[in-house]
Structures are given as C-alpha cells and as structure tokens.
Design an enzyme around this catalytic site. Sequence first.
Site, short mmCIF file in Angstrom:
data_model
loop_
_atom_site.label_atom_id
_atom_site.label_comp_id
_atom_site.label_asym_id
_atom_site.label_seq_id
_atom_site.Cartn_x
_atom_site.Cartn_y
_atom_site.Cartn_z
N SER A 139 0.85 -1.22 0.00
CA SER A 139 0.00 0.00 0.00
C SER A 139 0.88 1.26 0.00
CB SER A 139 -0.91 0.00 1.23
OG SER A 139 -0.10 -0.12 2.40
N SER A 178 24.38 -19.53 -29.09
CA SER A 178 23.69 -20.66 -28.45
C SER A 178 24.77 -21.56 -27.82
CB SER A 178 22.91 -21.45 -29.50
OG SER A 178 23.80 -21.76 -30.56
N LEU A 179 24.32 -22.51 -27.03
CA LEU A 179 25.27 -23.38 -26.32
C LEU A 179 25.30 -24.75 -26.97
CD1 LEU A 179 24.20 -22.56 -22.66
CD2 LEU A 179 26.30 -21.84 -23.77
N GLU A 215 25.04 -23.53 -13.40
CA GLU A 215 23.87 -22.66 -13.21
C GLU A 215 22.64 -23.32 -13.81
OE1 GLU A 215 26.81 -19.29 -14.73
OE2 GLU A 215 24.80 -18.51 -14.46
N LYS A 223 19.54 -23.81 -16.09
CA LYS A 223 19.23 -23.28 -17.43
C LYS A 223 17.75 -22.91 -17.46
CE LYS A 223 20.02 -24.18 -22.36
NZ LYS A 223 18.67 -23.83 -22.84
N1 LIG Z 1 22.35 -19.50 -24.74
C1 LIG Z 1 23.09 -19.19 -23.67
O1 LIG Z 1 24.21 -18.76 -23.74
C2 LIG Z 1 22.47 -19.36 -22.31
C3 LIG Z 1 21.17 -19.68 -22.03
C4 LIG Z 1 20.91 -19.74 -20.64
C5 LIG Z 1 19.67 -20.03 -19.98
N2 LIG Z 1 18.55 -20.28 -20.69
N3 LIG Z 1 19.60 -20.02 -18.63
C6 LIG Z 1 20.69 -19.77 -17.87
C7 LIG Z 1 21.93 -19.50 -18.47
C8 LIG Z 1 23.11 -19.23 -17.61
N4 LIG Z 1 22.95 -19.24 -16.29
O2 LIG Z 1 24.18 -18.98 -18.14
C9 LIG Z 1 22.02 -19.48 -19.86
S1 LIG Z 1 23.38 -19.14 -20.87
#
Ligand SMILES: NC(=O)c1cc2c(N)ncc(C(N)=O)c2s1
Length: 315
Positions: A32, A80-81, A110, A112
């Site tokens: 509030s 992309s990874l 980490e 994703k």
């Molecule tokens: N495509 C990418 O480089 C990433 C994609 C993602 C994702 N969807 N969630 C977390 C991370 C992270 N903690 O680095 C990354 S890094």
Amino acid sequence: MDNKLRVSELHELLNQYNYEYHVLDKPSVPDSEYDRLMQELIKLEEENPELKTADSPTVRVGGQVLEGFQKVEHRIPMLSLGNAFNEQDLRDFDRRARQAVGETVSYVCELKIDGLAVSLMYENGIFVQGSTRGDGTIGEEISVNLKTVRSIPLRLKEPVNIEVRGEVFMPRKSFEKLNAGRLENEEEPFANPRNAAAGSLRQLDPKVAAKRNLDVFIYNIADTSKTNVVSHSDGLNWLEKIGFKTNRERRKCATIDEVIEYVNEWVVKRPELTYDIDGIVIKVDSLDQQEELGFTAKSPRWAIAYKFPAEEVVT
Ligand SMILES: NC(=O)c1cc2c(N)ncc(C(N)=O)c2s1
C-alpha cells in the site's frame, strides 16, 4: 517541497522498495505504501510533464502502445550453447577443455532457465535499451516491455556502462493463473511458461506485459574486458552487488565429478522450483581460460548445456 526535488526523492524510494521486493524478496514497506508513492509520482508527472524522465518508475505500469519493434544489432553476438545429454558428454567436454588449456579447469554450474534470452544495456547505471536474442545477431528492441519487468533495475547502484544478458521467464504460478483467465475468456491458453513469457514480451501494448508478472535472472556480462572481474563467478557476484537479480542456485565446482553431482541433484530437485528449467549450464570459471578456449562458429568452447530429457507429458 519543490516538485523536482520531490520527484527525485520518489524515484529513489520507489526504486529501492521495488529492489527490496522483486530482487531481494525482502520488502521493507507494505504494498500500500509503494502504491501510494507511485500514485503521487504519476500525479506529479501528469501535472508537470517536464519532470517525467525515461527512467521514471512510472514506466513499470507501461506506456503508450507501439506501432512495431525496431531491430537491434548485438555488438557481441548472443550465441547458443553446445549440448550434453549424458555423463560421458560432460566428461568429454571437461577433457577437451583441460587438454586445450593444459592445466586444471574449474567450473560454475547454473540452472538453465526456460524463458526468453534478452540483452540489457545500461549507460551511467541507467537502463537505456533492452532487446530479444533474435537470430543471435539481430534482435527486437523491446525496452518498454522490459521496463515493466519489476526485477529488471531501471537504475543500478553504480553508474556503470554495461551490457548484460539474462533470461526473462514467467513463474509457474503466474502461468497457471494467466491460462485459467484465458480459458474463462475463451482465449487460446499458452502451451507453457516459456511461450507465455515470449508472447508477453512481444506485445505491442506494454500495459499487457506489465500485468504478466514476468521475472528475470541475469547470467552474463556481454563484454568483461571493460570490467575488472577475473572469473565468471566474481562477475555474477558483482552483478548482484550493483542491483541485478541472479540465480542463487549456482555452484562453483572444482572438478567435473562435482559438476555431475550438481546435475544429478537437480534432476531430482527440478519439480520443487517455482519456474521451469530445461537443463544446467556449465561454464569454465576462469575468464583467461575462457579467452584461451574461444568459440566455434556458433558456440563458446568454454560452456555447455546439459539438457534434461524432455518431460513426458502426463495425459
Ligand atoms: N544461450 C546461452 O548462452 C544461455 C542460455 C541460458 C539459460 N537459458 N539459462 C541460464 C543460463 C546461464 N545461467 O548462463 C544461460 S546461458
């Protein structure tokens, strides 16, 4: 009090209360009080339009409807990874990295996040532009929608020039509530929280995005050469210090065995999360080693995504 002074005082208060609630999850005042101050600022800006600034907290509720989205070129591509699907893939990734740098390698693991990748640009600590990943080189400029994501800071705690990357997502509870409402209105429900988040950010009316309870986790600094962090984990701690929301489940792992332990833990704990994840991101922690490892045509050699098997849909 002079209006200009009161407006800047309201900016400070609203930014701080918003940070406590949406980033720290530790509000110091009731909603509030926040709403009362926000109404006071909205009224002051209506009566004195010259006092309304682009970084005003009133942008959180969304402004006028856009005609369309501008295109934005990512100076540093959003890559992309590469994927890993089992323990052997992870051990192969570790062996390749160790052989390439000729020494031991430690990692950061980490979650994703299953959302929409975004890039956020800050000048002197002020949020100036936000965009989608797009094809990795050209994305869409969606700053007004991203300004409605309460956990994205409008002003950092330090006046730095920085570009960060992160994932905007919709918490599962918000997704379920949104779809219940859509079904009531005989609208098409979203298939999953990721589509709901993407659909919300692609709205041309920011007032719609503002009501979708979107959230963010920031996970990369685009160009670390301009900072004095030496490891990815230091970088994440610094991002947190200057006001960004990062994911607290991250863990430094000294060996690939510890990485595999973390992955196996989250295969089990995944359903307890309040948001969707589709895997684990594993990154070499040392920035010097990251630089030595470099990139393939489309992905960093210093990171990999362990993908969870797709959840079988319970019919
Ligand atoms: N495509 C990418 O480089 C990433 C994609 C993602 C994702 N969807 N969630 C977390 C991370 C992270 N903690 O680095 C990354 S890094």
